[in-house]
Design a protein around this motif. Structure first.
Motif, PDB file in Angstrom:
ATOM      1  N   GLY A  76      11.275  17.372  -3.904  1.00 54.32           N
ATOM      2  CA  GLY A  76      10.303  16.283  -3.917  1.00 54.32           C
ATOM      3  C   GLY A  76      10.632  15.210  -2.903  1.00 54.32           C
ATOM      4  N   LEU A  77      10.067  14.028  -3.095  1.00 57.09           N
ATOM      5  CA  LEU A  77      10.252  12.937  -2.153  1.00 57.09           C
ATOM      6  C   LEU A  77      11.680  12.407  -2.199  1.00 57.09           C
ATOM      7  CD1 LEU A  77       6.922  10.981  -2.745  1.00 57.09           C
ATOM      8  CD2 LEU A  77       7.599  12.127  -0.629  1.00 57.09           C
ATOM      9  N   GLY A  78      12.242  12.196  -1.026  1.00 63.21           N
ATOM     10  CA  GLY A  78      13.584  11.649  -0.935  1.00 63.21           C
ATOM     11  C   GLY A  78      13.563  10.134  -0.895  1.00 63.21           C
ATOM     12  N   ASP A  79      14.733   9.528  -0.993  1.00 62.14           N
ATOM     13  CA  ASP A  79      14.859   8.077  -0.924  1.00 62.14           C
ATOM     14  C   ASP A  79      14.890   7.613   0.536  1.00 62.14           C
ATOM     15  OD1 ASP A  79      14.858   7.690  -3.685  1.00 62.14           O
ATOM     16  OD2 ASP A  79      17.026   7.976  -3.841  1.00 62.14           O
ATOM     17  N   PHE A  80      15.112   6.334   0.729  1.00 60.95           N
ATOM     18  CA  PHE A  80      15.102   5.749   2.065  1.00 60.95           C
ATOM     19  C   PHE A  80      16.117   6.443   2.972  1.00 60.95           C
ATOM     20  CE2 PHE A  80      16.836   2.727   5.147  1.00 60.95           C
ATOM     21  CZ  PHE A  80      15.673   2.340   5.809  1.00 60.95           C
ATOM     22  N   ASP A  81      15.688   6.693   4.197  1.00 65.66           N
ATOM     23  CA  ASP A  81      16.546   7.311   5.195  1.00 65.66           C
ATOM     24  C   ASP A  81      16.347   6.546   6.505  1.00 65.66           C
ATOM     25  OD1 ASP A  81      16.661   9.445   7.602  1.00 65.66           O
ATOM     26  OD2 ASP A  81      18.089  10.026   6.037  1.00 65.66           O
ATOM     27  N   SER A  82      17.411   5.964   7.020  1.00 69.80           N
ATOM     28  CA  SER A  82      17.296   5.103   8.193  1.00 69.80           C
ATOM     29  C   SER A  82      16.828   5.867   9.426  1.00 69.80           C
ATOM     30  CB  SER A  82      18.646   4.418   8.482  1.00 69.80           C
ATOM     31  OG  SER A  82      19.664   5.375   8.683  1.00 69.80           O
ATOM     32  N   GLU A  83      17.248   7.120   9.576  1.00 73.80           N
ATOM     33  CA  GLU A  83      16.808   7.907  10.729  1.00 73.80           C
ATOM     34  C   GLU A  83      15.308   8.177  10.659  1.00 73.80           C
ATOM     35  OE1 GLU A  83      19.065  11.434  11.326  1.00 73.80           O
ATOM     36  OE2 GLU A  83      20.990  10.382  11.503  1.00 73.80           O
ATOM     37  N   ALA A  84      14.811   8.495   9.462  1.00 75.24           N
ATOM     38  CA  ALA A  84      13.375   8.724   9.300  1.00 75.24           C
ATOM     39  C   ALA A  84      12.595   7.442   9.564  1.00 75.24           C
ATOM     40  CB  ALA A  84      13.083   9.251   7.900  1.00 75.24           C
TER      41      ALA A  84
ATOM     42  N   GLN B   8       0.843  -1.193   0.000  1.00 75.77           N
ATOM     43  CA  GLN B   8       0.000   0.000   0.000  1.00 75.77           C
ATOM     44  C   GLN B   8       0.879   1.244   0.000  1.00 75.77           C
ATOM     45  OE1 GLN B   8      -2.834   0.131   3.229  1.00 75.77           O
ATOM     46  NE2 GLN B   8      -3.461  -1.998   2.961  1.00 75.77           N
ATOM     47  N   LEU B   9       0.325   2.334  -0.520  1.00 77.46           N
ATOM     48  CA  LEU B   9       0.955   3.644  -0.435  1.00 77.46           C
ATOM     49  C   LEU B   9      -0.064   4.637   0.096  1.00 77.46           C
ATOM     50  CD1 LEU B   9       2.823   3.834  -3.883  1.00 77.46           C
ATOM     51  CD2 LEU B   9       3.843   3.357  -1.650  1.00 77.46           C
ATOM     52  N   ALA B  10       0.385   5.594   0.885  1.00 79.37           N
ATOM     53  CA  ALA B  10      -0.518   6.599   1.438  1.00 79.37           C
ATOM     54  C   ALA B  10       0.216   7.906   1.655  1.00 79.37           C
ATOM     55  CB  ALA B  10      -1.135   6.117   2.760  1.00 79.37           C
ATOM     56  N   VAL B  11      -0.478   9.010   1.420  1.00 83.07           N
ATOM     57  CA  VAL B  11       0.049  10.334   1.714  1.00 83.07           C
ATOM     58  C   VAL B  11       0.047  10.517   3.234  1.00 83.07           C
ATOM     59  CG1 VAL B  11      -0.328  12.825   1.427  1.00 83.07           C
ATOM     60  CG2 VAL B  11      -0.751  11.245  -0.483  1.00 83.07           C
ATOM     61  N   ALA B  12       1.079  11.161   3.747  1.00 82.12           N
ATOM     62  CA  ALA B  12       1.200  11.336   5.194  1.00 82.12           C
ATOM     63  C   ALA B  12       1.860  12.682   5.498  1.00 82.12           C
ATOM     64  CB  ALA B  12       2.030  10.211   5.804  1.00 82.12           C
ATOM     65  N   GLN B  13       1.768  13.066   6.759  1.00 80.76           N
ATOM     66  CA  GLN B  13       2.505  14.236   7.239  1.00 80.76           C
ATOM     67  C   GLN B  13       3.309  13.803   8.452  1.00 80.76           C
ATOM     68  OE1 GLN B  13       0.596  17.690   9.187  1.00 80.76           O
ATOM     69  NE2 GLN B  13       1.698  18.962   7.711  1.00 80.76           N
ATOM     70  N   TYR B  14       4.628  13.808   8.317  1.00 82.76           N
ATOM     71  CA  TYR B  14       5.484  13.331   9.390  1.00 82.76           C
ATOM     72  C   TYR B  14       6.327  14.429  10.030  1.00 82.76           C
ATOM     73  CZ  TYR B  14       4.330   8.500   8.169  1.00 82.76           C
ATOM     74  OH  TYR B  14       3.669   7.327   7.945  1.00 82.76           O
ATOM     75  N   ASN B  15       6.800  15.380   9.250  1.00 85.57           N
ATOM     76  CA  ASN B  15       7.730  16.355   9.827  1.00 85.57           C
ATOM     77  C   ASN B  15       7.179  17.777   9.844  1.00 85.57           C
ATOM     78  OD1 ASN B  15       7.829  16.485   7.074  1.00 85.57           O
ATOM     79  ND2 ASN B  15      10.058  16.504   6.901  1.00 85.57           N
TER      80      ASN B  15
ATOM     81  N   GLN C 152      13.452   5.009  11.607  1.00 84.15           N
ATOM     82  CA  GLN C 152      13.428   4.771  13.041  1.00 84.15           C
ATOM     83  C   GLN C 152      12.472   5.723  13.760  1.00 84.15           C
ATOM     84  OE1 GLN C 152      14.894   2.244  14.708  1.00 84.15           O
ATOM     85  NE2 GLN C 152      15.522   1.508  12.684  1.00 84.15           N
ATOM     86  N   LYS C 153      12.362   6.947  13.259  1.00 83.33           N
ATOM     87  CA  LYS C 153      11.536   7.954  13.928  1.00 83.33           C
ATOM     88  C   LYS C 153      10.056   7.795  13.593  1.00 83.33           C
ATOM     89  CE  LYS C 153      11.264  12.943  14.760  1.00 83.33           C
ATOM     90  NZ  LYS C 153      11.898  14.259  14.510  1.00 83.33           N
ATOM     91  N   TYR C 154       9.739   7.513  12.315  1.00 74.32           N
ATOM     92  CA  TYR C 154       8.344   7.523  11.870  1.00 74.32           C
ATOM     93  C   TYR C 154       7.824   6.154  11.422  1.00 74.32           C
ATOM     94  CZ  TYR C 154       9.371  12.540  11.568  1.00 74.32           C
ATOM     95  OH  TYR C 154       9.750  13.831  11.836  1.00 74.32           O
TER      96      TYR C 154
END
Length: 238
Positions: free
Chosen positions: A201-209, A164-171, A211-213
């Motif tokens: 635009g959208l960034g690629d995978f980030d390990s810190e993100a 699944q994919l979904a729009v979100a607000q994390y930061n 772990q946080k979200y």
């Protein structure tokens, strides 16, 4: 003396010009740059109206269940009406047995809607399948097949089997983010995230993100996915 005085005057003038230029840059980064684009708004909780093809007219994007797997598009006309309903699945040319997941939002915050699309054939076992197609497509999009002149491979299809994919607000900024429900293999189901980068635009995978979200789960109890992403960024059309 006259030359020296002119240099004294020029320096503060140049500094003032630089300050104004920087302020203008900050304002342009915070506000959509496509001022002529029709406003993006919510017709209801699962229906977004906005310009997907860049013709200056609102299109209708419907996302039943907020999963991105049953998304449809209706192209809008100058009179405000909408044409026949097309599934994203058919527009991107999915094959029999493939799962198509999509997310639509103004990830660039420039007034034109963008698309994330992932096409994968499920493995049916513990080892996840990699995507046949995984792209981030900046708007405007082609009406025929949702292609874009500004498309790039997106790494969501390389790190697991997208469900699944979904729009979100994390930061808490003005740029929509992305949540990814991902079969990571060995019975594990993860919620990965991709954060928007202002101006990029959208960034690629980030390990810190992650772990946080992000969140870890199982096939039996998968992580919850956001269902209010559009509502975080767009007001009701009424």
């Amino acid at each position: 003396m006259l030359r020296t005085r002119s240099r004294w005057i020029a320096a503060p003038l140049a500094a003032a010009a630089l300050t104004l230029s920087y302020a203008g840059y900050q304002a342009s980064a915070a506000e959509p740059s496509n001022a002529d684009a029709p406003a993006v708004c919510l017709a209801d909780a699962t229906t977004l109206l906005g310009d997907l093809d860049g013709d200056g007219h609102q299109d209708k994007i419907t996302n039943p269940g907020h999963t991105g797997t049953e998304m449809t598009v209706q192209w809008g006309g100058a009179d405000g009406s909408f044409g026949k309903k097309h599934t994203v699945r058919s527009l991107v040319g999915a094959k029999k047995g493939e799962i198509v997941s999509a997310a639509v939002a103004d990830f660039e915050n420039d007034g034109t809607l963008d698309l994330v699309v992932n096409v994968v054939e499920p493995s049916g076992g513990d080892d996840p399948s990699m995507a046949r197609l995984a792209e981030y497509r900046q708007g405007p999009l082609n009406r025929t097949d949702l292609t874009s002149d500004n498309a790039r491979h997106f790494d969501i299809g390389d790190r697991g089997e997208v469900k699944q994919l979904a729009v979100a607000q994390y930061n808490d900024d003005a740029y929509p983010d992305l949540a990814v429900l991902n079969n990571a293999g060995d019975g594990q189901m993860d919620r990965d995230v991709r954060l928007s980068q202002p101006g990029g635009g959208l960034g690629d995978f980030d390990s810190e993100a992650k772990q946080k979200y992000g969140e870890y789960g199982t096939w039996a109890e998968p992580p919850a996915m956001p269902t209010d992403g559009w509502q975080q960024f767009y007001k009701s059309c009424s």
